[in-house]
Scaffold this motif. Sequence first.
Motif, PDB file in Angstrom:
ATOM      1  N   HIS A   8       6.976   2.522  -1.070  1.00 37.50           N
ATOM      2  CA  HIS A   8       6.324   3.309  -2.116  1.00 37.50           C
ATOM      3  C   HIS A   8       5.350   2.421  -2.889  1.00 37.50           C
ATOM      4  O   HIS A   8       5.749   1.402  -3.460  1.00 37.50           O
ATOM      5  N   ILE A   9       4.082   2.802  -2.884  1.00 37.56           N
ATOM      6  CA  ILE A   9       3.023   2.019  -3.525  1.00 37.56           C
ATOM      7  C   ILE A   9       2.460   2.797  -4.703  1.00 37.56           C
ATOM      8  O   ILE A   9       2.157   3.993  -4.586  1.00 37.56           O
ATOM      9  N   LEU A  10       2.296   2.123  -5.829  1.00 34.81           N
ATOM     10  CA  LEU A  10       1.641   2.704  -7.000  1.00 34.81           C
ATOM     11  C   LEU A  10       0.255   2.085  -7.136  1.00 34.81           C
ATOM     12  O   LEU A  10       0.133   0.871  -7.260  1.00 34.81           O
ATOM     13  N   VAL A  11      -0.783   2.914  -7.079  1.00 33.57           N
ATOM     14  CA  VAL A  11      -2.164   2.450  -7.210  1.00 33.57           C
ATOM     15  C   VAL A  11      -2.681   2.858  -8.584  1.00 33.57           C
ATOM     16  O   VAL A  11      -2.657   4.045  -8.938  1.00 33.57           O
ATOM     17  N   VAL A  12      -3.135   1.869  -9.362  1.00 32.98           N
ATOM     18  CA  VAL A  12      -3.608   2.136 -10.729  1.00 32.98           C
ATOM     19  C   VAL A  12      -5.070   1.745 -10.821  1.00 32.98           C
ATOM     20  O   VAL A  12      -5.432   0.565 -10.727  1.00 32.98           O
ATOM     21  N   ASP A  13      -5.951   2.736 -11.001  1.00 31.23           N
ATOM     22  CA  ASP A  13      -7.394   2.492 -11.070  1.00 31.23           C
ATOM     23  C   ASP A  13      -8.038   3.693 -11.745  1.00 31.23           C
ATOM     24  O   ASP A  13      -7.558   4.819 -11.598  1.00 31.23           O
ATOM     25  N   SER A  32       4.275   5.748   1.122  1.00 28.17           N
ATOM     26  CA  SER A  32       4.333   6.775   0.092  1.00 28.17           C
ATOM     27  C   SER A  32       3.496   6.273  -1.075  1.00 28.17           C
ATOM     28  O   SER A  32       3.653   5.125  -1.499  1.00 28.17           O
ATOM     29  N   VAL A  33       2.589   7.096  -1.591  1.00 28.76           N
ATOM     30  CA  VAL A  33       1.609   6.617  -2.572  1.00 28.76           C
ATOM     31  C   VAL A  33       1.610   7.485  -3.825  1.00 28.76           C
ATOM     32  O   VAL A  33       1.540   8.709  -3.746  1.00 28.76           O
ATOM     33  N   ALA A  34       1.698   6.836  -4.978  1.00 27.79           N
ATOM     34  CA  ALA A  34       1.484   7.476  -6.271  1.00 27.79           C
ATOM     35  C   ALA A  34       0.260   6.834  -6.907  1.00 27.79           C
ATOM     36  O   ALA A  34      -0.051   5.670  -6.635  1.00 27.79           O
ATOM     37  N   VAL A  35      -0.452   7.587  -7.721  1.00 20.96           N
ATOM     38  CA  VAL A  35      -1.666   7.061  -8.341  1.00 20.96           C
ATOM     39  C   VAL A  35      -1.626   7.285  -9.845  1.00 20.96           C
ATOM     40  O   VAL A  35      -0.959   8.193 -10.342  1.00 20.96           O
ATOM     41  N   ALA A  36      -2.355   6.423 -10.555  1.00 20.36           N
ATOM     42  CA  ALA A  36      -2.464   6.528 -12.018  1.00 20.36           C
ATOM     43  C   ALA A  36      -3.833   6.005 -12.431  1.00 20.36           C
ATOM     44  O   ALA A  36      -4.350   5.055 -11.824  1.00 20.36           O
ATOM     45  N   ALA A  37      -4.401   6.608 -13.455  1.00 26.07           N
ATOM     46  CA  ALA A  37      -5.753   6.241 -13.882  1.00 26.07           C
ATOM     47  C   ALA A  37      -5.766   5.284 -15.065  1.00 26.07           C
ATOM     48  O   ALA A  37      -6.813   4.745 -15.413  1.00 26.07           O
TER      49      ALA A  37
END
Length: 240
Positions: A8-13, A32-37
């Motif tokens: 599970h990877i969290l990408v923050v950009d 598995s990918v979650a994203v956040a701004a």
Amino acid sequence: MNSLISPHILVVDDDPDLLELLRSYLGSNGFSVAVAADGVAMRAELAARAPDAIVLDLMLPGEDGLSLTRALRVSSQVPILMLSARGEELDRVIGLEVGADDYLAKPFGPRELLARLRALLRRGQTPVVVPQSAEPALARFGPYQLDTLGHRLFKDGAELSLTSAEYDLLAALVAHPNRVLSRDTLVDMLRGYDRDPFDRSIDNRVTRLRRKIEADPAAPTYIRTVRGEGYLFNPKGSDA
């Protein structure tokens, strides 16, 4: 990380196009990918599910990547791959100093980011081999005990906090006592892919590690600098 479950990877950009690109690309490669701004959204995602690694942009609205990394390192050793559009050496040095495990300058190719993420996850999953002894999972030096199965460091029975990058470096040094290891050799041991020959990340890791295990980081006895050659680990921690 359980090998039977998708990492599970969290990408923050704050770039929505990049978030969508990485969500799609990493997802198609088994993640598995979650994203956040921003930092607020990142904390909400962390509360919902702990990631196996974080891809974190340096320049974010509100709380920036450096501040978020410092906050994370208070309670978590999750691998962090830091991104920056500027790609300045100072940014990279500061990012690694505060606890990021790797650094990638924008623009970058998705395949390189994927390779670096996989390398970070492998380092968190596989212990560095140390010489066999009566206690093969426990390497001792001075008041320290390095648990190579649990990836933990203890001093007189009390656990010290290490990032995954700091642990990997220490384990590599402990596995080769009284031997000079060049920066290139350490890069090969720890990275698993080609790096810029002027990359100073090894030096930055050594600096951070010395602060945690040396009585006087300015006059180290365990991790010694051999000028022009590299670093030598002395398990005795003395001049003897």
